[in-house]
Design a protein around this motif. Structure first.
Motif, PDB file in Angstrom:
ATOM      1  N   MET A 130      -5.545  60.435   9.416  1.00 18.94           N
ATOM      2  CA  MET A 130      -4.927  60.539   8.100  1.00 18.94           C
ATOM      3  C   MET A 130      -3.441  60.185   8.131  1.00 18.94           C
ATOM      4  SD  MET A 130      -6.916  60.942   5.564  1.00 18.94           S
ATOM      5  CE  MET A 130      -5.624  61.274   4.379  1.00 18.94           C
ATOM      6  N   ARG A 131      -2.754  60.548   9.195  1.00 21.03           N
ATOM      7  CA  ARG A 131      -1.344  60.132   9.303  1.00 21.03           C
ATOM      8  C   ARG A 131      -1.241  58.607   9.327  1.00 21.03           C
ATOM      9  NH1 ARG A 131       2.236  64.124   9.920  1.00 21.03           N
ATOM     10  NH2 ARG A 131       1.486  66.116  10.776  1.00 21.03           N
ATOM     11  N   GLU A 132      -2.132  57.987  10.074  1.00 17.93           N
ATOM     12  CA  GLU A 132      -2.126  56.523  10.147  1.00 17.93           C
ATOM     13  C   GLU A 132      -2.513  55.909   8.809  1.00 17.93           C
ATOM     14  OE1 GLU A 132      -3.966  52.950  12.957  1.00 17.93           O
ATOM     15  OE2 GLU A 132      -4.442  55.048  13.404  1.00 17.93           O
ATOM     16  N   ALA A 133      -3.507  56.513   8.143  1.00 16.53           N
ATOM     17  CA  ALA A 133      -3.931  56.003   6.832  1.00 16.53           C
ATOM     18  C   ALA A 133      -2.817  56.137   5.808  1.00 16.53           C
ATOM     19  CB  ALA A 133      -5.180  56.746   6.360  1.00 16.53           C
ATOM     20  N   ALA A 134      -2.116  57.266   5.826  1.00 19.76           N
ATOM     21  CA  ALA A 134      -1.007  57.472   4.886  1.00 19.76           C
ATOM     22  C   ALA A 134       0.103  56.462   5.125  1.00 19.76           C
ATOM     23  CB  ALA A 134      -0.477  58.894   5.016  1.00 19.76           C
ATOM     24  N   ARG A 135       0.383  56.169   6.392  1.00 14.43           N
ATOM     25  CA  ARG A 135       1.394  55.136   6.695  1.00 14.43           C
ATOM     26  C   ARG A 135       0.920  53.774   6.233  1.00 14.43           C
ATOM     27  NH1 ARG A 135       2.156  58.187  11.593  1.00 14.43           N
ATOM     28  NH2 ARG A 135       0.636  56.853  12.666  1.00 14.43           N
ATOM     29  N   PHE A 136      -0.358  53.485   6.430  1.00 11.61           N
ATOM     30  CA  PHE A 136      -0.930  52.199   6.026  1.00 11.61           C
ATOM     31  C   PHE A 136      -0.802  51.999   4.522  1.00 11.61           C
ATOM     32  CE2 PHE A 136      -4.574  49.671   4.575  1.00 11.61           C
ATOM     33  CZ  PHE A 136      -4.453  48.532   5.355  1.00 11.61           C
ATOM     34  N   VAL A 137      -1.114  53.047   3.755  1.00 13.40           N
ATOM     35  CA  VAL A 137      -1.069  52.954   2.295  1.00 13.40           C
ATOM     36  C   VAL A 137       0.365  52.939   1.781  1.00 13.40           C
ATOM     37  CG1 VAL A 137      -1.573  54.236   0.179  1.00 13.40           C
ATOM     38  CG2 VAL A 137      -3.343  53.969   1.930  1.00 13.40           C
ATOM     39  N   GLY A 138       1.230  53.765   2.365  1.00 16.75           N
ATOM     40  CA  GLY A 138       2.608  53.831   1.889  1.00 16.75           C
ATOM     41  C   GLY A 138       2.670  54.188   0.417  1.00 16.75           C
ATOM     42  N   ALA A 139       3.394  53.374  -0.340  1.00 15.06           N
ATOM     43  CA  ALA A 139       3.575  53.639  -1.767  1.00 15.06           C
ATOM     44  C   ALA A 139       2.646  52.796  -2.639  1.00 15.06           C
ATOM     45  CB  ALA A 139       5.027  53.364  -2.159  1.00 15.06           C
ATOM     46  N   MET A 140       1.656  52.129  -2.042  1.00 15.49           N
ATOM     47  CA  MET A 140       0.750  51.293  -2.831  1.00 15.49           C
ATOM     48  C   MET A 140      -0.011  52.128  -3.860  1.00 15.49           C
ATOM     49  SD  MET A 140      -1.148  48.465  -0.411  1.00 15.49           S
ATOM     50  CE  MET A 140      -1.208  49.379   1.126  1.00 15.49           C
ATOM     51  N   PRO A 141      -0.223  51.592  -5.067  1.00 11.83           N
ATOM     52  CA  PRO A 141      -1.114  52.251  -6.019  1.00 11.83           C
ATOM     53  C   PRO A 141      -2.506  52.406  -5.409  1.00 11.83           C
ATOM     54  CG  PRO A 141       0.081  50.456  -7.068  1.00 11.83           C
ATOM     55  CD  PRO A 141       0.331  50.333  -5.602  1.00 11.83           C
ATOM     56  N   LEU A 142      -3.251  53.416  -5.865  1.00 13.40           N
ATOM     57  CA  LEU A 142      -4.543  53.750  -5.282  1.00 13.40           C
ATOM     58  C   LEU A 142      -5.674  53.515  -6.274  1.00 13.40           C
ATOM     59  CD1 LEU A 142      -3.462  57.110  -3.619  1.00 13.40           C
ATOM     60  CD2 LEU A 142      -3.869  54.947  -2.450  1.00 13.40           C
ATOM     61  N   ALA A 143      -6.851  53.263  -5.723  1.00 10.44           N
ATOM     62  CA  ALA A 143      -8.049  53.100  -6.551  1.00 10.44           C
ATOM     63  C   ALA A 143      -9.264  53.502  -5.727  1.00 10.44           C
ATOM     64  CB  ALA A 143      -8.191  51.663  -7.039  1.00 10.44           C
ATOM     65  N   ALA A 144     -10.343  53.818  -6.431  1.00 13.44           N
ATOM     66  CA  ALA A 144     -11.610  54.150  -5.782  1.00 13.44           C
ATOM     67  C   ALA A 144     -12.704  54.083  -6.831  1.00 13.44           C
ATOM     68  CB  ALA A 144     -11.570  55.541  -5.147  1.00 13.44           C
ATOM     69  N   HIS A 145     -13.957  53.986  -6.382  1.00 14.37           N
ATOM     70  CA  HIS A 145     -15.092  54.097  -7.290  1.00 14.37           C
ATOM     71  C   HIS A 145     -15.502  55.558  -7.322  1.00 14.37           C
ATOM     72  CE1 HIS A 145     -18.209  52.247  -9.710  1.00 14.37           C
ATOM     73  NE2 HIS A 145     -19.072  53.122  -9.171  1.00 14.37           N
ATOM     74  N   ASN A 146     -15.587  56.127  -8.532  1.00 11.13           N
ATOM     75  CA  ASN A 146     -15.735  57.578  -8.688  1.00 11.13           C
ATOM     76  C   ASN A 146     -14.535  58.251  -8.021  1.00 11.13           C
ATOM     77  OD1 ASN A 146     -16.742  60.077  -9.413  1.00 11.13           O
ATOM     78  ND2 ASN A 146     -18.227  60.166  -7.744  1.00 11.13           N
ATOM     79  N   ALA A 147     -13.358  57.893  -8.499  1.00 10.71           N
ATOM     80  CA  ALA A 147     -12.109  58.277  -7.842  1.00 10.71           C
ATOM     81  C   ALA A 147     -11.903  59.783  -7.774  1.00 10.71           C
ATOM     82  CB  ALA A 147     -10.923  57.625  -8.554  1.00 10.71           C
ATOM     83  N   GLY A 148     -12.501  60.533  -8.691  1.00 11.58           N
ATOM     84  CA  GLY A 148     -12.351  61.977  -8.641  1.00 11.58           C
ATOM     85  C   GLY A 148     -12.808  62.550  -7.313  1.00 11.58           C
ATOM     86  N   PHE A 149     -13.839  61.962  -6.722  1.00 13.36           N
ATOM     87  CA  PHE A 149     -14.352  62.419  -5.428  1.00 13.36           C
ATOM     88  C   PHE A 149     -13.377  62.067  -4.313  1.00 13.36           C
ATOM     89  CE2 PHE A 149     -16.670  61.605  -1.498  1.00 13.36           C
ATOM     90  CZ  PHE A 149     -17.392  62.781  -1.340  1.00 13.36           C
ATOM     91  N   ASP A 150     -13.012  60.796  -4.222  1.00 13.74           N
ATOM     92  CA  ASP A 150     -12.138  60.368  -3.126  1.00 13.74           C
ATOM     93  C   ASP A 150     -10.738  60.953  -3.257  1.00 13.74           C
ATOM     94  OD1 ASP A 150     -13.844  58.280  -1.590  1.00 13.74           O
ATOM     95  OD2 ASP A 150     -14.125  57.772  -3.692  1.00 13.74           O
ATOM     96  N   ARG A 151     -10.280  61.127  -4.489  1.00 18.14           N
ATOM     97  CA  ARG A 151      -8.945  61.697  -4.706  1.00 18.14           C
ATOM     98  C   ARG A 151      -8.850  63.104  -4.135  1.00 18.14           C
ATOM     99  NH1 ARG A 151      -8.459  61.166 -10.136  1.00 18.14           N
ATOM    100  NH2 ARG A 151      -9.507  63.154 -10.425  1.00 18.14           N
ATOM    101  N   LYS A 152      -9.878  63.925  -4.339  1.00 19.64           N
ATOM    102  CA  LYS A 152      -9.779  65.306  -3.872  1.00 19.64           C
ATOM    103  C   LYS A 152      -9.812  65.382  -2.344  1.00 19.64           C
ATOM    104  CE  LYS A 152     -14.706  66.401  -4.685  1.00 19.64           C
ATOM    105  NZ  LYS A 152     -15.631  67.192  -5.533  1.00 19.64           N
ATOM    106  N   PHE A 153     -10.538  64.464  -1.693  1.00 17.05           N
ATOM    107  CA  PHE A 153     -10.517  64.458  -0.232  1.00 17.05           C
ATOM    108  C   PHE A 153      -9.205  63.879   0.295  1.00 17.05           C
ATOM    109  CE2 PHE A 153     -14.999  65.368  -0.630  1.00 17.05           C
ATOM    110  CZ  PHE A 153     -15.227  66.179   0.468  1.00 17.05           C
ATOM    111  N   TRP A 154      -8.693  62.839  -0.352  1.00 19.98           N
ATOM    112  CA  TRP A 154      -7.384  62.291   0.037  1.00 19.98           C
ATOM    113  C   TRP A 154      -6.311  63.373  -0.073  1.00 19.98           C
ATOM    114  CZ3 TRP A 154      -5.533  57.994   2.336  1.00 19.98           C
ATOM    115  CH2 TRP A 154      -4.201  57.637   2.148  1.00 19.98           C
ATOM    116  N   ASP A 155      -6.303  64.074  -1.190  1.00 16.47           N
ATOM    117  CA  ASP A 155      -5.294  65.114  -1.405  1.00 16.47           C
ATOM    118  C   ASP A 155      -5.462  66.262  -0.403  1.00 16.47           C
ATOM    119  OD1 ASP A 155      -4.301  63.622  -3.480  1.00 16.47           O
ATOM    120  OD2 ASP A 155      -5.067  64.923  -5.077  1.00 16.47           O
ATOM    121  N   TYR A 156      -6.706  66.666  -0.144  1.00 13.65           N
ATOM    122  CA  TYR A 156      -6.938  67.774   0.775  1.00 13.65           C
ATOM    123  C   TYR A 156      -6.515  67.408   2.193  1.00 13.65           C
ATOM    124  CZ  TYR A 156      -9.240  71.493   3.372  1.00 13.65           C
ATOM    125  OH  TYR A 156      -9.493  72.552   4.214  1.00 13.65           O
TER     126      TYR A 156
END
Length: 202
Positions: free
Chosen positions: A75-101
């Motif tokens: 997750m540290r590596e993923a967060a660095r990879f994403v940086g400040a890029m806008p985010l998207a997902a299919h059924n984003a409510g699911f992926d958003r809660k795991f990303w945030d957690y």
């Protein structure tokens, strides 16, 4: 879409993140100028067990996770990879809660909004038989990205769908500048009012 957008997909061992329900794989596809230009993918060992039903669905086994890198390092590596890029997902409510957690376990907080290709497809592709990612990929004749229910393949499918939705906005509704902020606004508009909303901004 011209701007860089990080399209994320998680595989998990359950539905609601918590001590016994964690991400087991993450895939990120970076969409820019209509193409996938970068990728990130890794299994994640969070010390949780994968139930047989989910192993059958995803193909991710407990043996695979035993040799995977630790979830916090991924997750540290993923967060660095994403940086400040806008985010998207299919059924984003699911992926958003795991990303945030998963970020919260590192003491990190998301600052970007998520665009959701599921909500957007319901508004822009109402004629689809359903709005599952695999169905939309087939109906819209988008590229086959590989094994469904693996994180990177699903992230790439969602990225291709996002570009298709942006193209639909330009072609069908004559919207000139399609960006992440517009998509985030559009996904909150009632389906019956999409035409009015797009008529005002086009």
């Amino acid at each position: 879409m011209k701007q860089r957008i990080a399209v994320i997909d998680f595989e998990t061992n359950g539905i609601t993140p918590g001590a016994d329900c964690r991400a087991t794989e993450i895939g990120i596809a970076v969409l820019e100028n209509g193409n996938i230009v970068d990728r990130f993918q890794s299994l994640m060992n969070a010390g949780v067990r994968v139930p047989p039903m989910i192993e059958q669905l995803t193909g991710i086994s407990n043996a695979m996770l035993a040799s995977a890198p630790a979830a916090d390092a991924v997750m540290r590596e993923a967060a660095r990879f994403v940086g400040a890029m806008p985010l998207a997902a299919h059924n984003a409510g699911f992926d958003r809660k795991f990303w945030d957690y998963e970020l919260s376990l590192l003491g990190l907080t998301r600052t970007q909004d998520f665009a959701c290709t599921l909500l957007l497809s319901r508004r822009l592709l109402p004629e689809a038989p359903n709005h599952k990612l695999g169905t939309l990929t087939r109906v819209c004749r988008l590229p086959d990205t590989g094994c469904a229910h693996r994180a990177l393949a699903d992230a790439e499918m969602a990225a291709n769908l996002m570009q298709h939705l942006a193209d639909t906005l330009r072609r069908r509704f004559r919207v000139g500048d399609v960006d992440h902020a517009l998509l985030c606004r559009l996904q909150k508009v009632a389906a019956a009012k999409v035409g009015l909303f797009l008529g005002v901004i086009s």
